[in-house]
Design an enzyme around this catalytic site. Structure first.
Site, PDB file in Angstrom:
ATOM      1  N   GLY A 142     -37.452 -23.029  -7.296  1.00 17.86           N
ATOM      2  CA  GLY A 142     -38.273 -21.949  -6.773  1.00 17.86           C
ATOM      3  C   GLY A 142     -37.478 -20.653  -6.745  1.00 17.86           C
ATOM      4  O   GLY A 142     -37.587 -19.806  -7.634  1.00 17.86           O
ATOM      5  N   SER A 143     -36.601 -20.536  -5.742  1.00 15.98           N
ATOM      6  CA  SER A 143     -35.788 -19.315  -5.639  1.00 15.98           C
ATOM      7  C   SER A 143     -34.807 -19.179  -6.800  1.00 15.98           C
ATOM      8  O   SER A 143     -34.347 -18.080  -7.092  1.00 15.98           O
ATOM      9  CB  SER A 143     -35.001 -19.325  -4.320  1.00 15.98           C
ATOM     10  OG  SER A 143     -35.903 -19.288  -3.238  1.00 15.98           O
ATOM     11  N   GLY A 350     -57.215 -11.512  21.761  1.00 14.78           N
ATOM     12  CA  GLY A 350     -57.495 -12.662  22.620  1.00 14.78           C
ATOM     13  C   GLY A 350     -58.114 -13.803  21.825  1.00 14.78           C
ATOM     14  O   GLY A 350     -57.787 -14.003  20.651  1.00 14.78           O
ATOM     15  N   GLU A 374     -42.806 -14.377  -4.775  1.00 13.69           N
ATOM     16  CA  GLU A 374     -42.171 -13.210  -5.424  1.00 13.69           C
ATOM     17  C   GLU A 374     -40.792 -12.922  -4.841  1.00 13.69           C
ATOM     18  O   GLU A 374     -40.395 -11.769  -4.671  1.00 13.69           O
ATOM     19  CB  GLU A 374     -43.050 -11.968  -5.270  1.00 13.69           C
ATOM     20  CG  GLU A 374     -44.300 -12.031  -6.095  1.00 13.69           C
ATOM     21  CD  GLU A 374     -44.039 -11.777  -7.558  1.00 13.69           C
ATOM     22  OE1 GLU A 374     -42.881 -11.499  -7.917  1.00 13.69           O
ATOM     23  OE2 GLU A 374     -44.996 -11.884  -8.337  1.00 13.69           O
ATOM     24  N   THR A 376     -38.416 -14.915  -1.708  1.00 16.23           N
ATOM     25  CA  THR A 376     -38.562 -15.008  -0.250  1.00 16.23           C
ATOM     26  C   THR A 376     -37.822 -13.841   0.410  1.00 16.23           C
ATOM     27  O   THR A 376     -36.986 -13.182  -0.214  1.00 16.23           O
ATOM     28  CB  THR A 376     -37.966 -16.325   0.291  1.00 16.23           C
ATOM     29  OG1 THR A 376     -36.546 -16.287   0.084  1.00 16.23           O
ATOM     30  CG2 THR A 376     -38.545 -17.559  -0.404  1.00 16.23           C
ATOM     31  N   HIS A 377     -38.112 -13.659   1.679  1.00 20.53           N
ATOM     32  CA  HIS A 377     -37.407 -12.652   2.476  1.00 20.53           C
ATOM     33  C   HIS A 377     -35.886 -12.826   2.325  1.00 20.53           C
ATOM     34  O   HIS A 377     -35.150 -11.856   2.134  1.00 20.53           O
ATOM     35  CB  HIS A 377     -37.844 -12.827   3.939  1.00 20.53           C
ATOM     36  CG  HIS A 377     -37.306 -11.806   4.870  1.00 20.53           C
ATOM     37  ND1 HIS A 377     -37.919 -10.576   5.054  1.00 20.53           N
ATOM     38  CD2 HIS A 377     -36.225 -11.811   5.693  1.00 20.53           C
ATOM     39  CE1 HIS A 377     -37.226  -9.874   5.930  1.00 20.53           C
ATOM     40  NE2 HIS A 377     -36.203 -10.598   6.339  1.00 20.53           N
TER      41      HIS A 377
END
Ligand code: TGC
Ligand code: FAD
Length: 394
Positions: A142-143, A350, A374, A376-377
């Site tokens: 993935g990454s 709420g 796209e 990850t952080h």
């Protein structure tokens, strides 16, 4: 329901050209009239609203920053970003569809494909008559797509494709897939090339990703390729061997995501503000309570920062000075900002905040995907860390 005005505290509107404002107004009205009435149900029913695709084609949002020569709108990158912002104000899944079609399918065909690829696919993709997907991620890569194990083996008559791609947006709907595979050409792991694959080629199939709790109004699929025979002409000839070409596509898509996340945040702020003004508790509206004013002030500040970031980035993209690392900063910052704002807006509402009739919780759930895909952080943190220290920490 009141029409959406959109928060613009620093009057960024005044910096836009007449054409950019017109694009904003057109897409904003379309989202309001055509998407908002159906998106809650589409989300609950886990369906992508395919019926809207021809309208999106007519609006010119598919590959909007690509040349008119191929049937595209030929807009500048600020106008393109505004389109992403307005679409994601509706739903991240709709913006994802448009991002993938434009930045991850039409852009590589335009930038790396042959003239035959361009003339065959771009006009159909621009109208929405054809749908595209982009296969880079694999179950175990993935990454780190450089490790991909999908192979394209050279044969006498062309290429033989084998492998599996995972988490592919538009995968089951697609007529054409841009697939990245190892060719082993350079003898090392980075002999990666891109292929234009019609999805009706024997051996190619797609399977829906089941069990999602995010981005429900979007097609996410697995691509299975078993001895897919392709002609020589399927390989995109203008791409370099290696990851650079797919990473260039990601830069285009991440740029749009940075704008899109602002749109989702604007929608949540708008909903929270209007709810706060009409919800009465302890005898006054909650808009008159200091805690909610702090919450709204924090949201307003973060959104304004995000808007200024994307506006400036867009002007830099248009004058050719934008760097991929600047895109990473904007994607990372704005996705983080938007996920926080969606959560805060949902809390302000709420119990009503958990209903699909309102939008903040849908955005909140969607943005978890946007935060992850796209790059990850964390991956964008490492890209920025490398940019400032010169040391790779992947
Ligand atoms: P690395 O050695 O750093 O780079 C290889 C070559 O590429 C150049 N480059 C870039 N060029 C353009 N844009 C970028 N963003 C670029 N990043 C790197 C680089 O200069 C180098 O060029 P050269 O000339 O020296 O060869 O590559 P690496 O293998 O070390 O990878 C680095 C890393 C980890 C940053 C990269 O693999 C990465 O970004 N990983 C994250 C994977 C990712 O984002 N996947 C996204 C899949 S698509 C998707 O999620 C679609 S969701 C869509 C939707 O629904 O909206
Ligand atoms: P992993 O790479 O396994 O990461 C797991 C965790 O480890 C994350 O928290 C990550 O930040 C962290 N991590 C990874 N590496 C490091 C490191 N070096 N240091 C510290 N932490 C690290 N892909 C496509 O190709 N095409 C598409 O159309 C597409 N659409 C998508 C749609 C959706 C809804 C989603 C959710 C994903 C999509 N993706 C697509 C895939 C997406 O790009 C990947 O999910 C993403 O790149 C992360 O890969 P991963 O899920 O394998 O996570």
């Amino acid at each position: 329901m009141a029409r959406f005005e959109g928060i613009d505290f620093y009057d960024i509107d005044s910096l836009l050209s007449e054409e950019e404002r017109m694009v904003r107004d057109t897409i904003r009205a379309w989202v309001e009239d055509r998407l908002m009435p159906i998106i809650g149900d589409a989300y609950i029913n886990r369906t992508f609203p395919r019926e809207l695709i021809p309208e999106m084609g007519e609006l010119g949002v598919l590959g909007a920053n690509l040349p008119e020569k191929y049937g595209c709108a030929g807009l500048n990158n600020v106008a393109y970003g505004i389109i992403m912002q307005e679409l994601e104000r509706g739903d991240s899944g709709i913006r994802s569809f448009v991002s993938v079609q434009g930045a991850l399918v039409m852009y590589p065909i335009f930038a790396f494909g042959s003239e035959e690829h361009r003339t065959e696919w771009l006009p159909k993709l621009a109208t929405g008559e054809a749908i595209g997907c982009f296969g880079l991620t694999e179950p175990d890569y993935g990454s780190n797509p450089a490790g991909m194990i999908t192979t394209a083996k050279k044969t006498d008559s062309g290429w033989l494709l084998n492998g599996t791609k995972m988490w592919i947006t538009n995968g089951s709907m697609a007529d054409v897939a841009v697939v990245w595979a190892q060719t082993g050409e350079t003898g090392d792991v980075k002999g990666i090339r891109g292929f234009v694959v019609p999805t009706n080629t024997p051996g190619f199939s797609a399977r829906d990703q089941k069990g999602k709790l995010s981005l429900l109004a979007s097609d996410t699929s697995e691509l299975l390729m078993q001895d897919v025979e392709l002609p020589d002409s399927a390989m995109m000839p203008e791409s370099t061997v290696g990851l650079k070409a797919p990473l260039m596509c990601l830069t285009q898509a991440r740029y749009g995501i940075a704008w899109g996340a602002v749109g989702a945040a604007m929608a949540c702020f708008d909903e929270a503000l209007s709810y706060a003004k009409q919800r009465v508790m302890f005898d006054t509206t909650i808009a008159g309570k200091q805690i909610q004013q702090v919450r709204l002030a924090d949201m307003l500040t973060s959104i304004t920062q995000g808007q200024l970031l994307t506006y400036h980035l867009g002007r830099k993209k248009d004058d050719g000075t934008m760097t991929p690392q600047q895109v990473s900063l904007a994607k990372r910052a704005n996705c983080d900002m938007a996920t926080d704002i969606a959560r805060e807006a949902r809390r302000l509402l709420g119990a009503n905040g958990i209903l699909a009739e309102y939008h903040s919780m849908r955005h909140m759930a969607n943005l978890e995907s946007v935060y992850t895909y796209e790059g990850t952080h964390d991956i964008h943190s490492l890209i920025l860390g490398q940019a400032v220290t010169g040391v790779s920490a992947f």
